[in-house]
Design an enzyme around this catalytic site. Structure first.
Site, PDB file in Angstrom:
ATOM      1  N   LYS A 175       0.841  -1.213   0.000  1.00  0.00           N
ATOM      2  CA  LYS A 175       0.000   0.000   0.000  1.00  0.00           C
ATOM      3  C   LYS A 175       0.872   1.258   0.000  1.00  0.00           C
ATOM      4  O   LYS A 175       1.958   1.263   0.570  1.00  0.00           O
ATOM      5  CB  LYS A 175      -0.901  -0.005   1.239  1.00  0.00           C
ATOM      6  CG  LYS A 175      -1.865  -1.184   1.273  1.00  0.00           C
ATOM      7  CD  LYS A 175      -2.595  -1.283   2.606  1.00  0.00           C
ATOM      8  CE  LYS A 175      -1.670  -1.623   3.743  1.00  0.00           C
ATOM      9  NZ  LYS A 175      -2.367  -1.977   4.990  1.00  0.00           N
ATOM     10  N   THR A 207      -7.242   9.359   8.681  1.00  0.00           N
ATOM     11  CA  THR A 207      -6.748   8.144   8.021  1.00  0.00           C
ATOM     12  C   THR A 207      -6.567   7.003   9.022  1.00  0.00           C
ATOM     13  O   THR A 207      -5.848   6.048   8.752  1.00  0.00           O
ATOM     14  CB  THR A 207      -5.407   8.411   7.296  1.00  0.00           C
ATOM     15  OG1 THR A 207      -4.485   8.929   8.257  1.00  0.00           O
ATOM     16  CG2 THR A 207      -5.560   9.358   6.139  1.00  0.00           C
ATOM     17  N   GLY A 211      -5.827   0.908   6.619  1.00  0.00           N
ATOM     18  CA  GLY A 211      -5.336  -0.426   6.237  1.00  0.00           C
ATOM     19  C   GLY A 211      -6.321  -1.516   6.615  1.00  0.00           C
ATOM     20  O   GLY A 211      -6.541  -2.471   5.852  1.00  0.00           O
ATOM     21  N   CYS A 212      -6.929  -1.398   7.798  1.00  0.00           N
ATOM     22  CA  CYS A 212      -7.919  -2.394   8.239  1.00  0.00           C
ATOM     23  C   CYS A 212      -9.091  -2.413   7.264  1.00  0.00           C
ATOM     24  O   CYS A 212      -9.561  -3.471   6.830  1.00  0.00           O
ATOM     25  CB  CYS A 212      -8.442  -2.042   9.629  1.00  0.00           C
ATOM     26  SG  CYS A 212      -7.163  -1.922  10.884  1.00  0.00           S
TER      27      CYS A 212
HETATM   28  N1  LIG Z   1      -4.060  10.335   2.348  1.00  0.00           N
HETATM   29  C1  LIG Z   1      -4.500   9.359   1.545  1.00  0.00           C
HETATM   30  N2  LIG Z   1      -5.149   9.658   0.402  1.00  0.00           N
HETATM   31  C2  LIG Z   1      -5.608   8.683  -0.414  1.00  0.00           C
HETATM   32  N3  LIG Z   1      -5.459   7.371  -0.157  1.00  0.00           N
HETATM   33  C3  LIG Z   1      -4.811   7.009   0.969  1.00  0.00           C
HETATM   34  C4  LIG Z   1      -4.308   7.977   1.882  1.00  0.00           C
HETATM   35  N4  LIG Z   1      -3.726   7.310   2.931  1.00  0.00           N
HETATM   36  C5  LIG Z   1      -3.880   6.003   2.687  1.00  0.00           C
HETATM   37  N5  LIG Z   1      -4.520   5.806   1.499  1.00  0.00           N
HETATM   38  C6  LIG Z   1      -4.898   4.503   0.920  1.00  0.00           C
HETATM   39  O1  LIG Z   1      -5.482   3.748   1.971  1.00  0.00           O
HETATM   40  C7  LIG Z   1      -5.123   2.367   1.864  1.00  0.00           C
HETATM   41  C8  LIG Z   1      -4.399   1.949   3.127  1.00  0.00           C
HETATM   42  O2  LIG Z   1      -3.062   2.386   3.039  1.00  0.00           O
HETATM   43  P1  LIG Z   1      -2.100   2.741   4.261  1.00  0.00           P
HETATM   44  O3  LIG Z   1      -2.615   3.966   4.945  1.00  0.00           O
HETATM   45  O4  LIG Z   1      -0.735   2.776   3.708  1.00  0.00           O
HETATM   46  O5  LIG Z   1      -2.321   1.499   5.240  1.00  0.00           O
HETATM   47  P2  LIG Z   1      -2.137   1.357   6.827  1.00  0.00           P
HETATM   48  O6  LIG Z   1      -3.367   1.921   7.468  1.00  0.00           O
HETATM   49  O7  LIG Z   1      -1.994  -0.112   7.000  1.00  0.00           O
HETATM   50  O8  LIG Z   1      -0.912   2.129   7.205  1.00  0.00           O
HETATM   51  C9  LIG Z   1      -4.288   2.272   0.584  1.00  0.00           C
HETATM   52  O9  LIG Z   1      -5.134   1.960  -0.500  1.00  0.00           O
HETATM   53  C10 LIG Z   1      -3.709   3.679   0.444  1.00  0.00           C
HETATM   54  O10 LIG Z   1      -3.323   3.971  -0.884  1.00  0.00           O
HETATM   55  C1  LIG Z   2      -7.036  -2.822  17.148  1.00  0.00           C
HETATM   56  C2  LIG Z   2      -6.286  -2.184  16.034  1.00  0.00           C
HETATM   57  N1  LIG Z   2      -5.963  -2.907  14.954  1.00  0.00           N
HETATM   58  C3  LIG Z   2      -5.270  -2.347  13.939  1.00  0.00           C
HETATM   59  C4  LIG Z   2      -4.887  -1.023  14.002  1.00  0.00           C
HETATM   60  C5  LIG Z   2      -4.091  -0.423  12.901  1.00  0.00           C
HETATM   61  O1  LIG Z   2      -4.941   0.032  11.980  1.00  0.00           O
HETATM   62  P1  LIG Z   2      -4.487   0.641  10.591  1.00  0.00           P
HETATM   63  O2  LIG Z   2      -5.521   0.335   9.586  1.00  0.00           O
HETATM   64  O3  LIG Z   2      -3.102   0.230  10.253  1.00  0.00           O
HETATM   65  O4  LIG Z   2      -4.556   2.155  10.897  1.00  0.00           O
HETATM   66  P2  LIG Z   2      -3.727   3.050  11.908  1.00  0.00           P
HETATM   67  O5  LIG Z   2      -4.058   2.715  13.296  1.00  0.00           O
HETATM   68  O6  LIG Z   2      -2.308   2.811  11.556  1.00  0.00           O
HETATM   69  O7  LIG Z   2      -4.241   4.398  11.558  1.00  0.00           O
HETATM   70  C6  LIG Z   2      -5.253  -0.292  15.127  1.00  0.00           C
HETATM   71  N2  LIG Z   2      -4.929   1.005  15.249  1.00  0.00           N
HETATM   72  N3  LIG Z   2      -5.953  -0.901  16.144  1.00  0.00           N
END
Ligand SMILES: Nc1ncnc2c1ncn2[C@@H]1O[C@H](COP(=O)(O)OP(=O)(O)O)[C@@H](O)[C@H]1O
Ligand SMILES: Cc1ncc(COP(=O)(O)OP(=O)(O)O)c(N)n1
Length: 265
Positions: A175, A207, A211-212
């Site tokens: 991602k 945001t 990811g979840c």
């Molecule tokens: N600011 C943003 N604008 C548009 N898409 C986003 C943004 N942040 C994350 N995404 C999208 O959200 C999804 C989760 O990505 P990411 O945030 O990298 O995961 P995680 O929550 O595990 O860190 C991906 O499809 C990513 O491209």
């Molecule tokens: C209980 C729990 N599980 C997973 C996460 C991480 O979530 P994620 O989608 O990676 O988003 P962020 O927390 O990184 O914004 C969590 N926070 N809590």
């Protein structure tokens, strides 16, 4: 009518933006019956994590047994796993119940900086769980930990995707959320071809749980019998709408909007 059934094996986020809560909301929005096996309870809001209570591995095993032996599981996903002992029972139960559609979101650290997987469990993830998966969905820092590479360029991400596939998983989505590039580009690789999924990068504090939500949407698609690529494309559209139309909640990293995709249709 066939009812698609999806199981999330993950941690509870009291704030409702990530974890089990985000997964169940996503399943529901995509018309999939959602079930859960909770690995840990977190006290969490948009400002961060204030407590983590890991469940005994037997409790996780019992929850998976309970749903798999009665309701049935078309697809499952893992999120926060917390520790090696829980990881071991998840791997055992995935095999025992023949869960063939498995999405692994290798959650390690929340955006607030709190560790959601003990460090000594990171290698075990590669050994125990990733080889059982249909697809893994690391963010950039997670892909760096799993491969030991720095991932600044698309060429490096492609090489990392190949290395992750060598762990025995069928496909990988790296991602692109954690960069300041103009577009948020996710890289898909299934051993045959590389494909990218792009969306505008939204400059927002909402945001938490992206990811979840993304991995839950892939799981929902697989539960409904879609091809992996179809499921990943819908997941990208789902998370993009969820970030595009944020909910004005909390003082920190706010949640995404799980009903935005439905409203965009
Ligand atoms: N600011 C943003 N604008 C548009 N898409 C986003 C943004 N942040 C994350 N995404 C999208 O959200 C999804 C989760 O990505 P990411 O945030 O990298 O995961 P995680 O929550 O595990 O860190 C991906 O499809 C990513 O491209
Ligand atoms: C209980 C729990 N599980 C997973 C996460 C991480 O979530 P994620 O989608 O990676 O988003 P962020 O927390 O990184 O914004 C969590 N926070 N809590």
């Amino acid at each position: 009518m066939t009812i698609a059934r999806a199981l999330t094996i993950a941690g509870s986020d009291s704030g409702g933006g990530a974890g089990i809560q985000a997964d169940l909301k996503t399943f529901q929005e995509l018309r999939v019956f959602g079930m859960s096996a909770i690995t840990a309870v977190t006290a969490q809001n948009t400002l961060g994590v204030t407590g983590i209570y890991e469940l005994p591995p037997e409790a996780v095993a019992q929850q998976i047994d309970a749903v798999a032996t009665d309701l049935g599981v078309d697809a499952a996903k893992t999120g926060m796993i917390a520790n090696i002992e829980i990881m071991e029972v998840i791997a055992e139960k995935v095999r025992e119940h023949r869960i063939h559609q498995l999405v692994i979101d290798p959650v390690m650290i929340a955006k607030s900086g709190h560790a959601l997987l003990r460090e000594d469990a990171r290698d075990a993830l590669k050994r125990l769980l990733i080889p059982l998966a249909t697809v893994i969905t690391p963010n950039l820092p997670e892909a760096e930990v799993l491969t030991g590479m720095s991932l600044n360029t698309m060429e490096q991400r492609k090489e990392a995707a190949k290395r992750l596939l060598d762990l025995g998983v069928h496909a990988v989505v790296i991602k692109g959320g954690h960069t300041d590039e103009e577009e948020s580009v996710d890289l898909f690789y299934d051993g045959r071809e590389f494909r990218t999924l792009s969306a505008p990068r939204f400059h927002t504090r909402h945001t938490h749980g992206t990811g979840c939500t993304f991995s839950a949407a892939i799981t929902a698609g697989l539960a409904k019998g879609e091809s992996l690529w179809e499921a990943v494309k819908t997941a990208k559209a789902f998370i993009t709408e969820a970030i595009r139309h944020p909910l004005d909640l909390g003082k920190g990293h706010g949640p995404t909007n799980h009903w935005a995709y439905r409203q965009s249709k």
